[in-house]
Design an enzyme around this catalytic site. Sequence first.
Site, PDB file in Angstrom:
ATOM      1  N   GLY A  51      33.605 -55.297  20.813  1.00 38.76           N
ATOM      2  CA  GLY A  51      34.044 -56.759  22.261  1.00 38.76           C
ATOM      3  C   GLY A  51      32.257 -57.416  22.930  1.00 38.76           C
ATOM      4  O   GLY A  51      32.095 -58.043  23.697  1.00 38.76           O
ATOM      5  N   PHE A  52      31.390 -56.601  22.316  1.00 36.92           N
ATOM      6  CA  PHE A  52      29.537 -56.727  22.790  1.00 36.92           C
ATOM      7  C   PHE A  52      29.460 -57.710  22.103  1.00 36.92           C
ATOM      8  O   PHE A  52      29.286 -58.775  22.908  1.00 36.92           O
ATOM      9  CB  PHE A  52      28.615 -55.134  22.125  1.00 36.92           C
ATOM     10  CG  PHE A  52      27.131 -55.621  22.580  1.00 36.92           C
ATOM     11  CD1 PHE A  52      26.953 -55.199  23.832  1.00 36.92           C
ATOM     12  CD2 PHE A  52      26.746 -55.675  21.652  1.00 36.92           C
ATOM     13  CE1 PHE A  52      25.441 -55.813  24.479  1.00 36.92           C
ATOM     14  CE2 PHE A  52      25.614 -56.051  21.743  1.00 36.92           C
ATOM     15  CZ  PHE A  52      24.679 -56.126  22.732  1.00 36.92           C
ATOM     16  N   ASP A  62      29.043 -58.790  28.701  1.00 34.69           N
ATOM     17  CA  ASP A  62      30.367 -57.759  28.342  1.00 34.69           C
ATOM     18  C   ASP A  62      30.256 -56.720  28.651  1.00 34.69           C
ATOM     19  O   ASP A  62      30.304 -55.634  29.840  1.00 34.69           O
ATOM     20  CB  ASP A  62      29.644 -56.427  26.366  1.00 34.69           C
ATOM     21  CG  ASP A  62      30.766 -55.389  26.313  1.00 34.69           C
ATOM     22  OD1 ASP A  62      31.958 -56.043  26.602  1.00 34.69           O
ATOM     23  OD2 ASP A  62      30.613 -54.581  25.558  1.00 34.69           O
ATOM     24  N   ARG A 163      38.300 -42.821  24.113  1.00 28.03           N
ATOM     25  CA  ARG A 163      37.102 -43.339  24.530  1.00 28.03           C
ATOM     26  C   ARG A 163      36.318 -43.023  25.812  1.00 28.03           C
ATOM     27  O   ARG A 163      36.341 -43.398  26.782  1.00 28.03           O
ATOM     28  CB  ARG A 163      36.600 -44.861  23.952  1.00 28.03           C
ATOM     29  CG  ARG A 163      34.811 -44.333  24.239  1.00 28.03           C
ATOM     30  CD  ARG A 163      35.112 -46.582  23.720  1.00 28.03           C
ATOM     31  NE  ARG A 163      33.015 -46.926  24.692  1.00 28.03           N
ATOM     32  CZ  ARG A 163      32.983 -47.979  24.157  1.00 28.03           C
ATOM     33  NH1 ARG A 163      33.020 -49.136  22.952  1.00 28.03           N
ATOM     34  NH2 ARG A 163      31.704 -48.563  25.305  1.00 28.03           N
ATOM     35  N   HIS A 194      30.904 -41.646  23.895  1.00 33.38           N
ATOM     36  CA  HIS A 194      29.448 -42.248  23.663  1.00 33.38           C
ATOM     37  C   HIS A 194      28.517 -42.005  24.568  1.00 33.38           C
ATOM     38  O   HIS A 194      29.015 -40.992  25.612  1.00 33.38           O
ATOM     39  CB  HIS A 194      29.682 -43.956  24.272  1.00 33.38           C
ATOM     40  CG  HIS A 194      29.319 -45.197  23.903  1.00 33.38           C
ATOM     41  ND1 HIS A 194      28.756 -44.643  22.850  1.00 33.38           N
ATOM     42  CD2 HIS A 194      28.804 -46.080  24.158  1.00 33.38           C
ATOM     43  CE1 HIS A 194      27.724 -46.304  22.464  1.00 33.38           C
ATOM     44  NE2 HIS A 194      28.195 -47.090  23.221  1.00 33.38           N
TER      45      HIS A 194
HETATM   46  C1  SPV Z   1      31.099 -52.999  21.742  1.00 38.68           C
HETATM   47  O1  SPV Z   1      30.361 -52.707  20.513  1.00 38.68           O
HETATM   48  O2  SPV Z   1      31.403 -53.586  22.485  1.00 38.68           O
HETATM   49  C2  SPV Z   1      31.398 -51.575  21.973  1.00 38.68           C
HETATM   50  C3  SPV Z   1      30.375 -50.415  21.668  1.00 38.68           C
HETATM   51  O3  SPV Z   1      32.065 -51.077  22.709  1.00 38.68           O
HETATM   52  S1  SPV Z   1      29.187 -50.636  23.259  1.00 38.68           S
HETATM   53  O4  SPV Z   1      28.020 -51.628  22.938  1.00 38.68           O
HETATM   54  O5  SPV Z   1      27.631 -49.595  22.612  1.00 38.68           O
HETATM   55  O6  SPV Z   1      29.618 -49.652  24.214  1.00 38.68           O
HETATM   56 MG    MG Z   2      32.577 -52.632  23.381  1.00 39.13          MG
END
Ligand code: SPV
Ligand code: MG
Length: 298
Positions: A51-52, A62, A163, A194
């Site tokens: 998503g990021f 994000d 998560r 995380h």
């Molecule tokens: C993403 O890549 O969207 C994630 C990982 O959820 S983070 O950006 O580290 O939250």
């Molecule tokens: Mg994400």
Amino acid sequence: MNQPAREQAGRGQAIRDGIASRGLVHAMSAHNPLSARLAEEAGFDAIWASGFELSAAYGIPDASLLSLTQHLEMTRAICDSVALPVIADIDTGYGNAINVMHVVAAYERAGAGAVVMEDKRFPKDTSLLEGGRQELVGVAEFQGKIEAAAAARRDPSLVVVARTEALIAGLGQAEALARAHAYVEAGADMILVHSKQKTPDEVLSFIAAWDGRAPIVLVPTAYPQLTEAAMRESGKIGVVIYGNHAIRAAVTAMQQVFRQIRAEGGIAGADAAIVSVEEIFRLQGVPAMKADEARYLR
Ligand code: SPV
Ligand code: MG
């Protein structure tokens, strides 16, 4: 992209089998089919439909701004383009447990092999941001969302990853462990813990305390010194996700080449630093299309 190589069913099985046979599955982020195909060619085991990354590709934070449709349709396009299993980032599940049922069914139909759902409150803020809003939903509410996710799948191989953002929210190890246990009880197949600490210490102490009932998933962006070899040694980590390296690599490459072209007043110098147009033709599947033309166009 041409020639989808995937099978329609059981795509989560590749992730489960990969953990069973190789101990650790490594997933690379992608924000479109092209980046997914490059990750596949580089030898990764799975794709992280981040998503990021897709938010960044749209030039927006994000922070639950990207719509379900935008992320779902890109995930579908990625699933159609690679043979690797795709791990879909469904953020908070876009609402309550009812939203989660709708969302999980849709990602399964799109071809995802796993969904990762986080225990933050909607609208979320991105995890690695210094000073970000990190508010978590209650344990019982999130257990309901996990149960809903598990109930919504038709394909029993679809991996439901819960998560916890307890460490990201600064709630400490006891809270992270309690949540992880509660989420496994609710039916999560794996636990993503995380962390945004610059060293792996807090994640390593979580792993040491974890009873190993469900494999752990890590996103070591903030603590890159933790190697795959060390992850394997723990025996408790099933999947490592390289969360944003496709978009960061793309930005680095574009910044360098765009600067060079401006500095040199033309594209001659930059040509040596970038792939040929023919390489893009290959990645687009033009050779296969030409073979089809030779056969069918009359
Ligand atoms: C993403 O890549 O969207 C994630 C990982 O959820 S983070 O950006 O580290 O939250
Ligand atoms: Mg994400």
